[in-house]
Design a protein around this motif. Sequence first.
Motif, PDB file in Angstrom:
ATOM      1  N   ASP A 169       0.825  -1.214   0.000  1.00  0.00           N
ATOM      2  CA  ASP A 169       0.000   0.000   0.000  1.00  0.00           C
ATOM      3  C   ASP A 169       0.859   1.264   0.000  1.00  0.00           C
ATOM      4  O   ASP A 169       1.912   1.312   0.661  1.00  0.00           O
ATOM      5  CB  ASP A 169      -0.897   0.033   1.241  1.00  0.00           C
ATOM      6  CG  ASP A 169      -1.965  -1.051   1.201  1.00  0.00           C
ATOM      7  OD1 ASP A 169      -2.212  -1.590   0.111  1.00  0.00           O
ATOM      8  OD2 ASP A 169      -2.538  -1.348   2.267  1.00  0.00           O
ATOM      9  N   ARG A 170       0.386   2.264  -0.720  1.00  0.00           N
ATOM     10  CA  ARG A 170       0.992   3.585  -0.635  1.00  0.00           C
ATOM     11  C   ARG A 170       0.625   4.199   0.718  1.00  0.00           C
ATOM     12  O   ARG A 170      -0.463   3.969   1.249  1.00  0.00           O
ATOM     13  CB  ARG A 170       0.452   4.500  -1.734  1.00  0.00           C
ATOM     14  CG  ARG A 170       0.891   4.099  -3.130  1.00  0.00           C
ATOM     15  CD  ARG A 170       2.301   4.570  -3.419  1.00  0.00           C
ATOM     16  NE  ARG A 170       2.588   4.521  -4.837  1.00  0.00           N
ATOM     17  CZ  ARG A 170       3.689   4.034  -5.357  1.00  0.00           C
ATOM     18  NH1 ARG A 170       4.629   3.529  -4.566  1.00  0.00           N
ATOM     19  NH2 ARG A 170       3.883   4.059  -6.656  1.00  0.00           N
ATOM     20  N   SER A 171       1.535   4.995   1.272  1.00  0.00           N
ATOM     21  CA  SER A 171       1.216   5.710   2.505  1.00  0.00           C
ATOM     22  C   SER A 171       0.181   6.786   2.212  1.00  0.00           C
ATOM     23  O   SER A 171      -0.021   7.187   1.060  1.00  0.00           O
ATOM     24  CB  SER A 171       2.478   6.317   3.114  1.00  0.00           C
ATOM     25  OG  SER A 171       3.076   7.224   2.206  1.00  0.00           O
ATOM     26  N   LEU A 172      -0.471   7.264   3.233  1.00  0.00           N
ATOM     27  CA  LEU A 172      -1.602   8.180   3.078  1.00  0.00           C
ATOM     28  C   LEU A 172      -1.204   9.450   2.330  1.00  0.00           C
ATOM     29  O   LEU A 172      -0.210  10.107   2.673  1.00  0.00           O
ATOM     30  CB  LEU A 172      -2.168   8.541   4.456  1.00  0.00           C
ATOM     31  CG  LEU A 172      -3.450   9.389   4.454  1.00  0.00           C
ATOM     32  CD1 LEU A 172      -4.573   8.666   3.730  1.00  0.00           C
ATOM     33  CD2 LEU A 172      -3.856   9.731   5.883  1.00  0.00           C
ATOM     34  N   LEU A 173      -1.967   9.752   1.285  1.00  0.00           N
ATOM     35  CA  LEU A 173      -1.828  10.959   0.459  1.00  0.00           C
ATOM     36  C   LEU A 173      -0.507  11.028  -0.308  1.00  0.00           C
ATOM     37  O   LEU A 173      -0.116  12.089  -0.783  1.00  0.00           O
ATOM     38  CB  LEU A 173      -2.014  12.221   1.310  1.00  0.00           C
ATOM     39  CG  LEU A 173      -3.374  12.341   2.016  1.00  0.00           C
ATOM     40  CD1 LEU A 173      -3.443  13.649   2.791  1.00  0.00           C
ATOM     41  CD2 LEU A 173      -4.516  12.231   1.021  1.00  0.00           C
ATOM     42  N   SER A 174       0.173   9.887  -0.437  1.00  0.00           N
ATOM     43  CA  SER A 174       1.425   9.862  -1.185  1.00  0.00           C
ATOM     44  C   SER A 174       1.256   9.063  -2.472  1.00  0.00           C
ATOM     45  O   SER A 174       0.655   7.982  -2.478  1.00  0.00           O
ATOM     46  CB  SER A 174       2.545   9.244  -0.355  1.00  0.00           C
ATOM     47  OG  SER A 174       3.725   9.119  -1.119  1.00  0.00           O
TER      48      SER A 174
END
Length: 606
Positions: free
Chosen positions: A474-479
């Motif tokens: 998963d991508r980190s939040l808002l990245s």
Amino acid sequence: MNPTYDKYTVTQYSVNSILGSIESGEIAIPEIQRPFVWKGSQVRDLIDSLYNGYPTGYLIIWQNPTVRLKDGSSATGKKVLIDGQQRITAIMTAIAGQQILTEDYVQKTIRIAFNPLADNDESRFEVQTPIHLKDKKWIPDISVVFKPDFDSFSFISQYIQDNPDVNSADINKEITKLSGIKNSQIGAIMLVPELDIGEVTEIFVRINSQGKRLNQADFAMSKIAADEKYGGNILRKAIDYFCHLAVDPAFYSTLKESDKEFMSSEYAQKLSWLKDDNGDIYDPDFGDMLRVSFMHKFSRGKLGDLVSLLSGRNFVERTYEESIAQDSFMKLHDGALNFMNEYNFQQFVLAIKAAGFISPKLLNSKMTLDFAYTLFLILQYSGEVDKVQIKRYVQKWFVLSTLTGRYVNSPESKMDQDLRRIGEKGFLAFLQETEAVSLSEDYWNVGLVQNLETSAISSPYFNVFIAAQIFLKDRSLLSGNVDVEDLVSSMGDVHHIFPKQYLKDNGVTDKSSYNQVANYTYLDTSINIAVGKKAPNEYFKMAKEQSEGAEGTIGTIKNNDEFKSNLLVNCIPEDVLDMEAGDYEHFLVERRKLMARKIKKYYNSL
């Protein structure tokens, strides 16, 4: 057995007789092979107490049971010193000049200097320094007084020659008193062989002034170290050295030079690979290594059973037999080699990391890791499952055990029970049965959601959630370009989704409330700074508009589909764009549900 007074005897030994019994092998002192943890000042104080006739505490000695030999005769078991090892080692280095191992595994002798001219305001004993070697009033090493060939007349004559103003009668008195330490009495409590581990532990705790609690791994290791007939003393070194090297690979060069005997053993080659290993996911201590080596070979989970088996215990006949002791030592030897095997160890660690647990901070329970490695070894050598599937099953069991806290309370009993069931029905059937009981739909929809209602950032449930994000890439939040794995690997930290200061400014001042794990996410530092203490409906809207082409600094997502996907993989409710402080509790409830669903998806993907 009769009442308590029959479980032990109390006697007095002179220092000389204790040292003689150890030298002859009548009393085993297992810890002599391990690093000496006392400071030099503690050795000095012990010698001073013996000199002045002060009490120095009781030793506790456990008489091992009489064993029936293969030819039908019997042999009296060795006595093992289980408390007082530091004191006896201190006496051996100070009085007998014996070398001890430092915490860096370097051999040295702690030399105690003696000042026979000291008055009440001066130190009579000191740890030797260069000053004591130069100052003629000091005897720089008291061990010379206890050597068999010590000539008191010549020694005193030389001392008077070096210190002309000294009265010979006074010096003779002091040297006689110093040499009298060998006749000082030390109390010893002798525990009878019929006692089980539980009773020995309880007696130890009640007698030990520091309230220190011995565990069964301590007893087992003492038992192993005291054995020379079946190679237990070398096995003990192998366990200690492996665990030390796992933490400090550079120690290998010291080991090569300091213990030639061990380096010629079969164990040396088996652990040499550790010199090039810098992993920190699983750094076992001696208890971990002993437990795994024992469990996968004996299909038992209680280390107290290992102590009994190494003593030759026949659980059916309630006797002690040499053949059982020999067989048990050989099985433990094989188990330790399996544990140390480079392929086994690295494949197990790889399985844990591939499941998303890429950092020690995501791991809560050593016992859970121990059983996972035990399971890996059982499957590796049993042939029950295809070898390419072993890691997958180990991963599933590790996550299941972590989520359910299987080995947190009374771990030995649970491990023992699980091993017996695996032995009875096979692992695959046992896994299916356990999943049905422990991971029901009620667990995923209710139990796990409730467990996520916590502010403990080290919570195993939150750690599994992070592992799930890593496993699912998963991508980190808002990245748009930084994965959760990247932030965990680079020692990144979690941040608040509803900013902490924003919540406090709006009346949410209870730490356990604003620090709920459902309010945590791994966030790139630059994004966290840009968010500051903005309301969620403000900064999430800014990020959304930015994903649609507007200028902005909230994250690096550049299209709307990616923005929606990012919220989804980070378990952020869709209506977060409209949320403010009053919606915080609703946000927590909804995110916990989403986190639980993600964990379920992750588990089923393993």
